[in-house]
Motif scaffolding. Structure first.
Motif, PDB file in Angstrom:
ATOM      1  N   ILE A 184      30.655  46.925  36.469  1.00 35.54           N
ATOM      2  CA  ILE A 184      31.962  47.309  35.919  1.00 35.54           C
ATOM      3  C   ILE A 184      32.502  48.541  36.636  1.00 35.54           C
ATOM      4  O   ILE A 184      33.707  48.646  36.896  1.00 35.54           O
ATOM      5  CB  ILE A 184      31.845  47.534  34.403  1.00 35.54           C
TER       6      ILE A 184
ATOM      7  N   GLY B 159      35.668  47.565  38.548  1.00 30.42           N
ATOM      8  CA  GLY B 159      36.661  47.713  37.489  1.00 30.42           C
ATOM      9  C   GLY B 159      37.965  48.339  37.919  1.00 30.42           C
ATOM     10  O   GLY B 159      38.139  48.787  39.055  1.00 30.42           O
TER      11      GLY B 159
ATOM     12  N   SER C  80      39.406  50.966  36.168  1.00 28.44           N
ATOM     13  CA  SER C  80      39.545  52.293  35.567  1.00 28.44           C
ATOM     14  C   SER C  80      38.748  53.308  36.371  1.00 28.44           C
ATOM     15  O   SER C  80      37.705  52.980  36.947  1.00 28.44           O
ATOM     16  CB  SER C  80      39.049  52.267  34.116  1.00 28.44           C
TER      17      SER C  80
ATOM     18  N   GLN D 237      35.858  54.505  33.163  1.00 29.39           N
ATOM     19  CA  GLN D 237      35.287  53.660  32.108  1.00 29.39           C
ATOM     20  C   GLN D 237      33.812  53.380  32.369  1.00 29.39           C
ATOM     21  O   GLN D 237      33.407  53.070  33.485  1.00 29.39           O
ATOM     22  CB  GLN D 237      36.051  52.343  32.010  1.00 29.39           C
TER      23      GLN D 237
ATOM     24  N   SER E 167      37.372  46.500  25.850  1.00 32.00           N
ATOM     25  CA  SER E 167      37.403  47.150  27.167  1.00 32.00           C
ATOM     26  C   SER E 167      38.776  47.745  27.467  1.00 32.00           C
ATOM     27  O   SER E 167      38.874  48.860  27.983  1.00 32.00           O
ATOM     28  CB  SER E 167      36.998  46.160  28.261  1.00 32.00           C
TER      29      SER E 167
ATOM     30  N   ALA F 241      39.824  51.583  27.883  1.00 33.20           N
ATOM     31  CA  ALA F 241      40.472  52.066  29.107  1.00 33.20           C
ATOM     32  C   ALA F 241      41.734  52.859  28.779  1.00 33.20           C
ATOM     33  O   ALA F 241      42.036  53.866  29.429  1.00 33.20           O
ATOM     34  CB  ALA F 241      40.802  50.887  30.018  1.00 33.20           C
TER      35      ALA F 241
ATOM     36  N   HIS G   9      44.802  52.761  34.210  1.00 38.19           N
ATOM     37  CA  HIS G   9      43.923  51.686  34.641  1.00 38.19           C
ATOM     38  C   HIS G   9      44.722  50.420  34.954  1.00 38.19           C
ATOM     39  O   HIS G   9      45.862  50.248  34.506  1.00 38.19           O
ATOM     40  CB  HIS G   9      42.891  51.379  33.553  1.00 38.19           C
TER      41      HIS G   9
ATOM     42  N   GLU H 162      40.355  45.223  35.457  1.00 38.92           N
ATOM     43  CA  GLU H 162      39.294  45.540  34.502  1.00 38.92           C
ATOM     44  C   GLU H 162      38.741  44.263  33.871  1.00 38.92           C
ATOM     45  O   GLU H 162      37.527  44.117  33.704  1.00 38.92           O
ATOM     46  CB  GLU H 162      39.829  46.479  33.420  1.00 38.92           C
TER      47      GLU H 162
ATOM     48  N   GLN I  30      34.933  42.883  34.057  1.00 36.07           N
ATOM     49  CA  GLN I  30      34.183  42.527  32.860  1.00 36.07           C
ATOM     50  C   GLN I  30      33.683  41.084  32.954  1.00 36.07           C
ATOM     51  O   GLN I  30      32.570  40.762  32.513  1.00 36.07           O
ATOM     52  CB  GLN I  30      35.069  42.681  31.616  1.00 36.07           C
TER      53      GLN I  30
ATOM     54  N   GLY J 188      33.627  47.655  27.823  1.00 38.23           N
ATOM     55  CA  GLY J 188      33.835  49.097  27.917  1.00 38.23           C
ATOM     56  C   GLY J 188      33.398  49.773  26.630  1.00 38.23           C
ATOM     57  O   GLY J 188      33.585  49.227  25.536  1.00 38.23           O
TER      58      GLY J 188
END
Length: 543
Positions: free
Chosen positions: A66, A70, A72, A75, A288, A292, A304, A309, A313, A330
């Motif tokens: 992640i 991801g 973010s 995160q 999540s 974020a 983000h 994201e 995930q 998250g």
């Protein structure tokens, strides 16, 4: 908007201009979060009906993926308390092997949501529904920990809330005061630990010693769960309290990386598990992206990318089952810890995963001594912080529909499960929205007294508001022949196909009486709909 595939992890942007100062901050923050994740990962897995290593390696593998993939900056991903109730129910109903398939399938759904750029749709889930199911999950987490908190001798707990209460009541005679004392001490310690190191603490003011400010700063940075875990485990071990531990229930925790294994797969099983897959994917997406958004607000860093994201995930949840892991998402507590410890880029999340892996590989045997009642105390604290309990006291400040959605979602989460709660909550929200929007549409009799029937339309003529045209139909059907009906659409901002069909019915009724229907002052959207459907030619206003 044309579809375009974009897969750009945030770490690619975050590493531009990366310097030594940020690297030091990310290393410190990542190590801190890795230590915090240790007790939480074990506690979440055990509460979900899995082994401690399932939670630990989920935190390591999913946390790493992640952070690397991801959308973010800060995160932190891994097993979350919100999944406890869902995973426990799936394990009890379908078994661990099918949980792995459901988690991998949820990963595919999450990746598809991000690929199709559906990340922003999560924002349309009403806050009342989010609070309702969050509080419901928090209550269920607390209820699931009463067994270990009281030290009751129960071989297997049911997943149903009321069945759990009956089971607990039937075994209350096996109450263990040592386990209860450790659980209470853990929960109280976690509540008091941040206050102990605050500047306004009575202890701080009473001591007033040189160098105390520096000690307070160091003490505040030590994670409370780790302090509780170490001190209470040492106390129980030295005094040989007769309490159940991780070792007595699960045996050893393997030090090595779990072997890669493919779960037995069939399309029949996938069809059977579609509802659990959907539940895991929906909860993972909501958790999540909410996390974020909180991270964006707390950190002040660039916002983000919700679609990136979701894809990250999805990859994480698809991969972890092949190593015996559980669903991941998250996590707000670890993400906020990362921000407060100085983390600024996904490098901190990578360091968190590597720190946790190092601890597991080198010190796994020490975890066997941890009393389960201490982990129960940690989860009680997680449930306490997860729930927004003040919302119940403030319900009178909110309108009736808000209260109904929140309380309804809360009750359905506790009595049935999260899937039913969210589905019914969203359905109720849609129905209430339709009712409110239909109330905004209005028809007024206006215009000069020239023998014609003048009406003004206000608002949106959609499927929920078409009944408000009925008075015009009644006036036409029960009036004299040759009616001249004029609809002023100057304040009609929107119309859907059901509204168009209603106007067609009105036109038909007027024509049958030998009259005419005229639409004046049409806005762009209603006019385009009328022209595309060919209704403009029927009215004789083409072009």
């Amino acid at each position: 908007m044309p579809f375009s595939f974009a897969f750009r992890p945030r770490i690619a942007d975050a590493l531009r201009g990366y310097d030594r100062d940020r690297a030091v901050r990310d290393l410190g923050a990542g190590a801190t979060v890795g230590i915090v994740a240790l007790p939480l990962a074990m506690a979440f897995a055990i509460a979900s009906g899995l082994t401690p290593q399932a939670g630990l390696w989920t935190a390591i593998i999913a946390g790493l993926l992640i952070s690397l993939l991801g959308g973010s900056h800060v995160q932190i991903g891994g097993p979350a308390g919100a999944f406890i109730v869902i995973v426990y129910g799936i394990v009890e109903r379908y078994g661990v092997a099918n949980l792995l398939i459901a988690t991998a399938g949820a990963g595919v759904l999450l990746f598809a949501m991000g690929l199709l750029r559906l990340g922003r749709l999560v924002r349309y889930v009403p806050v009342s529904i989010v609070i309702g199911f969050t509080n419901g999950i928090a209550l269920l987490i607390a209820a699931s920990q009463i067994k270990d908190w009281l030290g009751l001798e129960i071989e297997k707990m049911p997943a149903d809330f009321f069945a759990q209460l009956r089971t607990l009541g039937a075994h209350i005679d096996s109450f263990n005061p040592y386990a209860f004392g450790l659980g209470i001490a853990c929960f109280a310690g976690l509540l008091l630990w941040p206050r102990l190191w605050s500047a306004r603490s009575p202890v701080q003011r009473a001591l007033d010693l040189p160098g105390l400010d520096r000690a307070s700063e160091v003490g505040a940075r030590i994670p409370g769960p780790i302090v509780a875990l170490v001190t209470l485990t040492a106390l129980a071990s030295l005094l040989q309290f007769p309490v159940e531990t991780i070792g007595s229930r699960f045996g050893s925790i393997p030090r090595g990386v779990p072997p890669f294994a493919l779960p037995e797969f069939s399309w029949e099983t996938v069809k059977l598990l579609f509802s659990p897959m959907l539940t895991i994917a929906a909860l993972g997406a909501i958790e999540s992206l909410l996390c974020a958004r909180v991270a964006d607000q707390v950190s002040g860093l660039p916002r983000h990318d919700p679609n990136q994201e979701l894809m990250a995930q999805g990859v994480a949840n698809f991969v972890v089952p092949f190593f015996g892991g559980m669903p991941a998402t998250g996590t707000i507590a670890r993400t906020v810890t990362n921000i407060r410890a100085g983390g600024t880029t996904p490098v901190a999340g990578v360091v968190h995963a590597l720190t946790l892996a190092l601890i597991v590989l080198l010190a796994a045997p020490l975890a066997l001594l941890v009393p389960l009642s201490v982990l129960a105390g940690i989860l009680f604290f997680v449930a306490w912080n997860m729930g927004e309990w003040r919302e119940f006291a403030h319900l009178r400040r909110h309108p009736t529909d808000y209260r109904l959605k929140l309380l309804g979602t809360f009750a359905l989460t506790v009595v049935f499960d999260l899937t039913v709660a969210v589905q019914v909550g969203l359905l109720a929200a849609c129905l209430m929205f339709i009712h409110k929007m239909s109330a905004l549409f209005n028809v007024e009799r206006t215009g000069p007294d020239d023998g014609r029937m003048h009406y003004s339309l206000y608002g949106s003529l959609f499927f929920g508001a078409t009944a408000r045209i009925d008075p015009i139909l009644d006036a036409v059907e029960h009036g004299p022949d040759g009616p001249q009906v004029v609809l002023d659409a100057q304040h009609l901002v929107h119309m859907d196909s059901s509204g168009l069909d209603t106007l067609r019915q009105l036109h038909k009724a007027v024509a049958q009486k030998g009259g005419t229907l005229r639409l004046d002052n049409l806005h762009e959207q209603p006019r385009e709909l009328i022209e595309q459907a060919g209704f403009a030619q029927e009215l004789g206003i083409a072009g």
